[in-house]
Design an enzyme around this catalytic site. Sequence first.
Site, short mmCIF file in Angstrom:
data_model
loop_
_atom_site.label_atom_id
_atom_site.label_comp_id
_atom_site.label_asym_id
_atom_site.label_seq_id
_atom_site.Cartn_x
_atom_site.Cartn_y
_atom_site.Cartn_z
N GLU A 65 -5.12 3.08 -35.06
CA GLU A 65 -6.38 3.08 -34.12
C GLU A 65 -5.87 2.41 -32.65
O GLU A 65 -6.05 1.36 -32.63
CB GLU A 65 -7.74 2.63 -34.46
CG GLU A 65 -7.97 2.98 -35.85
CD GLU A 65 -9.17 2.17 -36.55
OE1 GLU A 65 -9.75 1.27 -35.93
OE2 GLU A 65 -9.52 2.42 -37.71
N HIS A 82 -5.27 -1.30 -34.71
CA HIS A 82 -5.36 -1.67 -36.00
C HIS A 82 -4.59 -0.45 -36.94
O HIS A 82 -4.74 0.74 -36.52
CB HIS A 82 -6.88 -1.38 -36.37
CG HIS A 82 -7.89 -2.42 -35.66
ND1 HIS A 82 -9.27 -2.39 -35.67
CD2 HIS A 82 -7.52 -3.50 -34.96
CE1 HIS A 82 -9.41 -3.20 -35.02
NE2 HIS A 82 -8.48 -4.02 -34.48
N GLU A 101 -11.35 4.45 -26.77
CA GLU A 101 -10.65 4.69 -28.05
C GLU A 101 -10.70 6.11 -28.41
O GLU A 101 -11.92 6.63 -28.35
CB GLU A 101 -10.94 3.45 -29.09
CG GLU A 101 -10.13 3.73 -30.32
CD GLU A 101 -10.56 2.87 -31.39
OE1 GLU A 101 -10.63 3.11 -32.72
OE2 GLU A 101 -10.81 1.67 -31.07
N GLU A 131 -6.45 1.34 -28.91
CA GLU A 131 -7.41 1.54 -27.73
C GLU A 131 -6.71 1.25 -26.34
O GLU A 131 -5.54 0.78 -26.24
CB GLU A 131 -8.24 0.07 -27.80
CG GLU A 131 -8.97 -0.09 -29.09
CD GLU A 131 -9.62 -1.45 -29.45
OE1 GLU A 131 -10.60 -1.53 -30.03
OE2 GLU A 131 -8.76 -2.35 -29.07
N GLU A 142 -15.07 1.64 -25.71
CA GLU A 142 -14.83 0.27 -26.59
C GLU A 142 -15.89 -0.54 -26.07
O GLU A 142 -16.77 -0.59 -25.09
CB GLU A 142 -13.39 0.02 -26.81
CG GLU A 142 -12.87 0.41 -27.97
CD GLU A 142 -13.58 -0.24 -28.90
OE1 GLU A 142 -14.20 -1.41 -28.94
OE2 GLU A 142 -13.10 0.20 -30.22
N ASP A 202 23.57 9.66 -22.77
CA ASP A 202 24.55 8.48 -22.51
C ASP A 202 23.56 7.36 -23.10
O ASP A 202 22.62 6.75 -22.42
CB ASP A 202 24.53 8.07 -21.07
CG ASP A 202 25.31 6.75 -20.64
OD1 ASP A 202 25.77 5.95 -21.38
OD2 ASP A 202 25.45 6.48 -19.48
N ARG A 240 -5.25 -5.88 -38.43
CA ARG A 240 -6.08 -5.92 -37.49
C ARG A 240 -5.30 -6.50 -36.12
O ARG A 240 -5.68 -6.44 -34.83
CB ARG A 240 -7.57 -6.36 -37.42
CG ARG A 240 -8.24 -5.65 -38.35
CD ARG A 240 -9.37 -6.31 -38.89
NE ARG A 240 -10.37 -6.61 -37.55
CZ ARG A 240 -11.12 -5.58 -37.03
NH1 ARG A 240 -11.24 -4.43 -37.67
NH2 ARG A 240 -12.04 -6.01 -36.13
N GLU A 249 -6.26 -2.31 -43.97
CA GLU A 249 -6.23 -2.26 -42.45
C GLU A 249 -5.70 -3.91 -42.01
O GLU A 249 -6.46 -4.89 -41.93
CB GLU A 249 -7.86 -2.13 -42.02
CG GLU A 249 -7.55 -2.28 -40.49
CD GLU A 249 -9.30 -2.17 -39.76
OE1 GLU A 249 -9.45 -1.02 -39.19
OE2 GLU A 249 -9.97 -3.11 -40.15
N ARG A 262 -14.77 -8.78 -40.23
CA ARG A 262 -13.88 -8.24 -39.23
C ARG A 262 -13.34 -9.54 -38.44
O ARG A 262 -12.48 -9.32 -37.59
CB ARG A 262 -14.57 -7.56 -38.29
CG ARG A 262 -14.92 -6.02 -38.77
CD ARG A 262 -15.88 -5.14 -37.72
NE ARG A 262 -16.38 -4.04 -38.30
CZ ARG A 262 -15.58 -2.80 -38.51
NH1 ARG A 262 -14.62 -2.66 -37.55
NH2 ARG A 262 -16.10 -1.67 -39.26
#
Length: 453
Positions: A141, A254, A205, A143, A198, A62, A344, A342, A325
């Site tokens: 990735e 990420h 992670e 976490e 982490e 359904d 982030r 990447e 970063r």
Amino acid sequence: MAGTLISNASTEATLEQIKEIIKAKSVELLHLQFVDIEGILKHVTVTSAQLEDVVEGKMMFDGSSIKGFSPINKSDLYLQPDLATFAVLPWTVQEGYSEARFLCSAANPDGTPFEGDTRNVLKKTVDRAADKGYTISVGPELEFFLFKNDDNGYATTELTDKAGYFEPSPHDLGERVRLEIYRALKAMGFTIEASHHEVAEGQHEINFKYADVLTAADLATTYKWVVKTVAKKFGMHATFMPKPVFGINGSGMHVNMSFFEGSENAFFDPTDDMQLSEKAYQFIAGVLENVKSIAAVTNPLVNSYKRLVPGYEAPCYIAWSASNRSALIRIPAKRGLATRVELRCPDPSSNPYLTFAVIASAGLDGIEKGLEAPAPINEDIFHMNEEERAFRGIDNLPGSLAEAVKELEAGEIAAKTLGEHVYNEYVSMKKAEWDSYRTAVHAWEIENYHSKF
């Protein structure tokens, strides 16, 4: 991928292998799994004796009872299993008994793909890329936090440990949980690359190997389910909520993405100073130009925007760099076939099928339009003041879900990628979510205003 049985196999050959496994493992129950518009896993359970009907897509459900799916007058939908996702569930295995699962896409009664199924949305993006000669590779990735459960099995707000980044036992009290998660994932076909504590207290992670984009979304969906299932067996609650605790880092997802042309990585150019191809720069430009308009998909909750603030390693400024970063987009150091972009900002509460689709679509947009990437920002953006960021042309991500939804409606990528059904349902859902939050009275307000005024 999870539960892969045989590569480049025909459906018939794969089905025969599934039958052999069902017999060898004494599989009695089959869980037919799919996700709703938010990426929440659903399933219906049938007996293995119904395998033929399952494979032929005869199992009906359904759709009107699933968030964002069908109206009540068009509620009949069917589950079409992806045979490559068949996997025996390791925590069910005992002498003479076990259970297995398939991940499924939803189909209309006439057999056509149901446009409200987010797995089908991602398939359309795969087809769009294929029309341009690309296959999409993704390594996410995710976490997560571990909290203690109470005596009744319900989640508390008490973290399971006070360990920090890469700390081992005895400080890392989640190590034994991660080990069991690793074993379960490995038994289901995952290739695990790393497992660690982490930065934040109670945060963890486990990284698994990249795959084609549809498989990667299947893996991410399976991963979240397995993490929660195993944690429960240890009396813990695993959450992918992006910011469950004030004052410490939140959880991200990420997304590492590459485009391939045949066996060659389309993002790699050994002659470039950064060893990035023109298409890689165009992809970066497309993501940067469209990232504000896809944030409501990659960061879908009210709570998501409590993670995207300065001071907790989460990127909230729109810039890119080869290694920085603090930038929204980072280019990891490996080159050659491992060259990747990447992003982030996404968080693990998002629907991976939709998240991967809009990121790939934004990047494709950049390639198709020949967009030029801005200069990389190699300085620490977190320590720049507002004037310096403005001078460098560094914009911000939306500061709330309400802002993100406005950006989504103002942009074109989401509507083009999600399709009319999912787009309209998603916007309506997110507006209702924000309105519910906006009108609620929160504990902070009581604490700060109740006695004072």
